[in-house]
Write a protein that holds these residues in place. Sequence first.
Motif, PDB file in Angstrom:
ATOM      1  N   MET A 124       0.861  -1.181   0.000  1.00 17.70           N
ATOM      2  CA  MET A 124       0.000   0.000   0.000  1.00 17.70           C
ATOM      3  C   MET A 124       0.900   1.234   0.000  1.00 17.70           C
ATOM      4  SD  MET A 124      -2.107  -2.283   0.484  1.00 17.70           S
ATOM      5  CE  MET A 124      -3.045  -3.442   1.386  1.00 17.70           C
ATOM      6  N   ASN A 125       0.420   2.310  -0.575  1.00 15.28           N
ATOM      7  CA  ASN A 125       1.150   3.570  -0.453  1.00 15.28           C
ATOM      8  C   ASN A 125       0.155   4.703  -0.302  1.00 15.28           C
ATOM      9  OD1 ASN A 125       0.401   4.579  -3.103  1.00 15.28           O
ATOM     10  ND2 ASN A 125       1.800   3.018  -3.890  1.00 15.28           N
ATOM     11  N   ASN A 126       0.669   5.929  -0.278  1.00 19.41           N
ATOM     12  CA  ASN A 126      -0.194   7.081  -0.033  1.00 19.41           C
ATOM     13  C   ASN A 126      -1.376   7.114  -0.966  1.00 19.41           C
ATOM     14  OD1 ASN A 126       2.459   7.315   0.605  1.00 19.41           O
ATOM     15  ND2 ASN A 126       2.356   9.503   0.855  1.00 19.41           N
ATOM     16  N   LYS A 127      -1.137   6.731  -2.216  1.00 18.78           N
ATOM     17  CA  LYS A 127      -2.186   6.867  -3.216  1.00 18.78           C
ATOM     18  C   LYS A 127      -3.093   5.638  -3.220  1.00 18.78           C
ATOM     19  CE  LYS A 127      -0.545  10.745  -4.693  1.00 18.78           C
ATOM     20  NZ  LYS A 127      -1.254  11.981  -4.427  1.00 18.78           N
ATOM     21  N   ASP A 128      -2.545   4.484  -2.960  1.00 20.40           N
ATOM     22  CA  ASP A 128      -3.357   3.270  -2.921  1.00 20.40           C
ATOM     23  C   ASP A 128      -3.343   2.732  -1.506  1.00 20.40           C
ATOM     24  OD1 ASP A 128      -3.981   2.874  -5.759  1.00 20.40           O
ATOM     25  OD2 ASP A 128      -1.812   2.798  -5.931  1.00 20.40           O
ATOM     26  N   ARG A 129      -4.263   3.229  -0.690  1.00 22.63           N
ATOM     27  CA  ARG A 129      -4.188   2.859   0.722  1.00 22.63           C
ATOM     28  C   ARG A 129      -4.851   1.536   1.010  1.00 22.63           C
ATOM     29  NH1 ARG A 129      -4.450   8.401   4.139  1.00 22.63           N
ATOM     30  NH2 ARG A 129      -3.086   9.543   2.747  1.00 22.63           N
ATOM     31  N   LEU A 130      -5.796   1.154   0.189  1.00 23.14           N
ATOM     32  CA  LEU A 130      -6.542  -0.052   0.515  1.00 23.14           C
ATOM     33  C   LEU A 130      -6.312  -1.179  -0.475  1.00 23.14           C
ATOM     34  CD1 LEU A 130      -9.836   1.620   1.662  1.00 23.14           C
ATOM     35  CD2 LEU A 130      -7.847   1.006   3.009  1.00 23.14           C
ATOM     36  N   ALA A 131      -5.844  -0.866  -1.646  1.00 24.41           N
ATOM     37  CA  ALA A 131      -5.612  -1.933  -2.624  1.00 24.41           C
ATOM     38  C   ALA A 131      -4.149  -1.936  -3.024  1.00 24.41           C
ATOM     39  CB  ALA A 131      -6.475  -1.707  -3.844  1.00 24.41           C
ATOM     40  N   SER A 132      -3.749  -2.999  -3.639  1.00 25.06           N
ATOM     41  CA  SER A 132      -2.364  -3.125  -4.044  1.00 25.06           C
ATOM     42  C   SER A 132      -2.320  -3.437  -5.531  1.00 25.06           C
ATOM     43  CB  SER A 132      -1.724  -4.244  -3.222  1.00 25.06           C
ATOM     44  OG  SER A 132      -0.514  -4.608  -3.770  1.00 25.06           O
ATOM     45  N   PRO A 133      -2.534  -2.411  -6.381  1.00 21.26           N
ATOM     46  CA  PRO A 133      -2.731  -2.694  -7.808  1.00 21.26           C
ATOM     47  C   PRO A 133      -1.499  -3.271  -8.503  1.00 21.26           C
ATOM     48  CG  PRO A 133      -2.504  -0.342  -7.429  1.00 21.26           C
ATOM     49  CD  PRO A 133      -2.580  -0.978  -6.089  1.00 21.26           C
TER      50      PRO A 133
END
Lengths: 259, 1078
Positions: free
Chosen positions: B887-896
């Motif tokens: 996860m990162n700042n932009k994708d907090r809930l998914a791991s694309p």
Amino acid sequence: MENQNNKVYQLKIKAHASCSSCHTLFITNKSKLNEHVLLVSNIPPYCNQHTLHRLFGKCGNLLEVRVQKHENKPINDDQTSDNFPPPQILGYKVAFITFQSNKGINEFIKKTKSTDPWLISNESTKLITGLRRWCLDYIHEQPDPDKLKLEVDEYMNKYDAKVKQEQEEEIANDGIPDDEGWVKVSSRGRNAGVSRTETNQKKSKRKEKKKRKQNDMFSIYKYQIRESKRQKIAELREKFEEDKLRIQAMKEARKFRPF
Amino acid sequence: MESLENEAIPRKKSKLTYSELYKPPTNEELTNLHETTSMFGSNLVKLQIKEILAEISISKKQRLLIDDYLHSLHDVIMAVPSREQTTLNDHRWLGNVRFPFVENPRRVKGNMIFMAPVDIKVVGSYQLDTGLNQHVDVDLLIVMSQACMQEKDIMNQRYFRKRASYLAYIADYLHGNDLVSKVNFSYFCDETMKPVVHVTPHDPLKHITIRLHARPEVDFKLERFLPSKNNVRWNWFHESKDEEPFHPTPHYNNLMLMDQLMEPHLTLLHQSSKDFPEFKNAIKLIKTWLHQRELNKGFGCFSGFIASMLLHHLLTINKINNTMSSFQIVRNFFQFIATSDWKTHGIGTNNETILKEFHDHHEVVFVDGEGRINFCAGMPALLYDLVRHEAESSLTALDSPQGFNVVFIVCKPKLLKQLRVSIDRKLADTGGQYITSMITSMSDALVHGLGHRVVLCGVRTHSYKQWSINENPPTWYQVSTCLSFGLNLNEDFAFDQLEKGPSADSAEATKFRDFWGEVSELRRFKDGSVCESVLWGVGGREVPTHVCKHVLLRNCGIPPSALSFSTNQVEDLITLPRKRIQYGKVIGYSGTGDEVVTTATRSYNELARTLRDLKTLPLTITHVQGVSPVLRNTEVYPTPPFETIRVVRTIEVGGVKREIPVPGEPCPAFTQPIQVQCSLEGSGSWPQDPHALRRLKAAFHIAIVDELKPLFPCVTSQSYIDLIKDGFVFRISMVYPREVVVLQTHRTKEGMVRVRDTKESIELEKNIVKLPQLSSLLQGVHQRFHSFGRCCRVTKRWINSMMLSGHINDEVVDLLCSFIYLSPSPYNTPGSAQVGFLRFLHFVSTFDFNSTPVVVDFNDELTNEDINHIHTHFLTNRTSLPPISIMNNKDRLASPWSTSGPSKIILRRMKDLARISLVKMEGQISGADKDINFKTILNPSLSAYDVIIRLKSQWLPRRFESEQYKPLKRNNTDCSNVCNDCLPVVNFDPMQLYIDDLKASFSELAMFFYDTNGGCLVGVLWKPTAFQPKPFNASSSSCILQQDGNVVPDVPSVIEDFKILGDGLVDSIDLISNKWKI
């Protein structure tokens, strides 16, 4: 003849005469009243529409050979052209082969009786696979810019005209009731309607909820205060229980082995 | 591998029933609930501490067993028969046992007589119940009878030798006893004057060690051991007859005191810990902490005893009290150390004169309450700095959500430091305690020499192994671990070529010249000043190594051959020597490829400006974003700019010549395009139809090419433009961000417009919305840490060479590496690619991906609540998230980025491979080998695969990148078509195309392993589920029908297909296993 439609015919094919092993095509008869269709599955990746045409053309006149990735997923190819081809079907695929008459199908069934494999390539029609295909694909990836431009312009003109026509129709029909007397609400004019989207619907629901909440009042009666205290303790307890579970999971994952 | 398929943590819902949740609380429960937040920070920490204490404490059952054993051992030792008198030099009476003391000089006065011990006492951590379960050391203190003592025993090592021979005699006696399985010697605290006996009992207790110490029955007079006193005579030690100078012997004095003060200190600790169980728990936690950081190893270490005495000190000065929890005590402990300075302001007593006297003779001062003994007598100042630094970072880590693990659980081995210098055993023999006495001068020289180049300089002192009683004791050059210094480089200055000194006429100039010697010279600077200075004529990254070598040689007389460095050797993996291959094409670059990236970035910036200034487009281009890894320096081997090329065959497209690949001719060189995305200013007139959008974008591409054609050779295709600038090929594509919404929107039957993700929209969003975002974030990391890019490149090279290409995409590796750089705790941010890569290997092999997400916090934006939220969301949705979740700042809930891989099987394999590679590399580094060659870790093992497909190397354009590639000597047949403005073949890699074909056809049946960096093998592994018969349906593929109506894979024809699909590329196919025979 009842279960003729469920019978699976097997047809052996070979890529080259020199190949040691055969492929098996599975063929079922999908004929309906006036349609004489065979469904061919397990078609190897290097077998394309032309190859199938050549193979099955031996049995009778063909009306159509349609290649698909899966049995029930027709691809929508009305918007594609030479310069904007549909995505390539890679890997194993299936095909629907339509004969002109039932004769072709009978001829085919007769032919499956013999066990000799059919060859899909010979001296005159070689299989194009591997390096040769990749090189060809690389060249084909590059369209002729002039033709591309011509096609794009033509398409966009048509598209613009279509959109314009739709708009004009909409304006023309604005406010005019249809046969049953209903009037379509449009986004134009003085009484423009809200477009019917999911987001809008959700928004209005949220608004309503908020409104209802504002009307509620807290911390006025003793019971409300008591209730909130109880709630707090319950939350703490719940959190504690959750943490215990997490610790349990960590313990199972052997996380507490510092050495 | 199979077992992993259905491995998922069973998550039970924590649901209390209504009545349980709302029952009236008891007083006790209320305080308990409140206490957790005030004393431990959170429930979780409290529970975690409880668990870890249960894990590390010695159980009651075990204590009973040990106590029993100690009683019987006591009786045995008390019954050791006496021996008549001999001289101290005579060791014949010891029998087979070798005297455990390096006698230097050999001769000493005095007699030795053995009398049975007066008493045996249990001392140390076992007695206090502060020992750790993992290695139980029970310390027994044997009180030597006064009859063994003589006058003047404190002089000239007489007491130490007497002690050694007393213990050796007991060891000899115990050796044959039934109670004992093994008797060894070791140096206590790695002090060569203090051997102790290690006794290992028989089976149920064979994991414990009993250490025998000795002390005199009657204490020596304390005044004799003040640090300034002399107790070893110069004339005796050097066997000379000069006038006696009476040099102080502080270290010797301290050692003498240690034995006789053992008991009083134990009593103190006992009093403190009485009725204060949290005190003991805190000691255990701190010991674990020290152990994880290896601060309690080697000579002059920060031992658990020092930690215990420090806690006692904190208790006396009221920094802690007995209402505190162990968590609070540990926090205060870190706090105290982090803010202390024992190098100048020693602690332990209020008596300033005593402290001053200790400061005169010791580097680090922490004395006991009465000012008798310095606990940190042998500790090098650098080690103390290290402890302080660790305490400081642990203090901050404790407050972060994952802090507990970082501080107490995660092991922090020494090797993962920034730069290591080991001094090995090939030093000139000068005798005595050579290493110990040199530590100070060496560390002074290093610290002074490196100056502002380093932020932190740590030391790991040498240590000795245990030895059997029949062997000679190890001397100073037989250490088991070398003395090693860890340097934490300051990236801003570390690689400066020039060391500017004081101005020539100042007083310091002489000092400077003295220190640097002949390399110092006068230089005139731009501002007109003339200064002493040193110019290092070596490549930037080698400077620190050279400084160390020079400084140690000049100031300590240590030859460079005795040093070994672990610095940047790993960067050899990403160098690609520049060479000319057939048809005059150039591959590779000089150096590590950073220069290529710099030029590529410069060209890209110019191109971006040109694009933004385009005149003829109906809308202006507002945003240009390069998304290729090259631009953030994370491409393994960036394609160098091409020069004149001689091409085989070209076609002309729209007035531009294009090289094309032709079978039968040599393969064109591999060119990786730099991907650039442009988006236009907003406009309402974009069509809302995917097909029309596709055409409109093509129209924009045509318009751009029309305008740019006079400037650069460029051609357009449906979805991108290929353009050459400065020899780099850019692939530019137009992006319309709302296209995602267009793909998502569809109308339901009722006429409502719904927005739903589809497969295509997710893919598109990833490519045109998230990729540019991520690229700019990663570019930020690349600019912040200059070794980040090289670390990513080495990591990718390693992954590829393990034949895992294609299973883990570039973004995942970049994200994992940025995690290592952005959340380095418990370490510091890596300063070199080598450290970064070692950390990556360590991280991958140990991280628990199954129950923890990797949270990459770019720009330090996430708060503790955010991170907690990410963790809870991750745990509740574990099954729907990929095996590695980032996860990162932009994708907090998914791991694309990791959805497409690695799968569980691949992750497991990667973990195994990482562990093996890490062991290999650490072995090379600590083995003090002169030639560290990490290329050996790149050899993949082929044993796991079922089928191996060998490819013809002529058609692998990237074969030059491989380690194994050996160029063939042949004449470059000149090709007549020289073409200067011709577009080369772009992104044409038959290996990749072949793999794509294989995956499209057989992904259900098998997995494919290959190395994009020039590997010429494809490993095929049948999937475990592939050979189970399945019922027939129309989508059954590559199979044969069995009699019972089920289908099974048709392996011979599949193998035949491997050959047909790779026609012209496949050389041969080896069947390794016959797993498929059903």
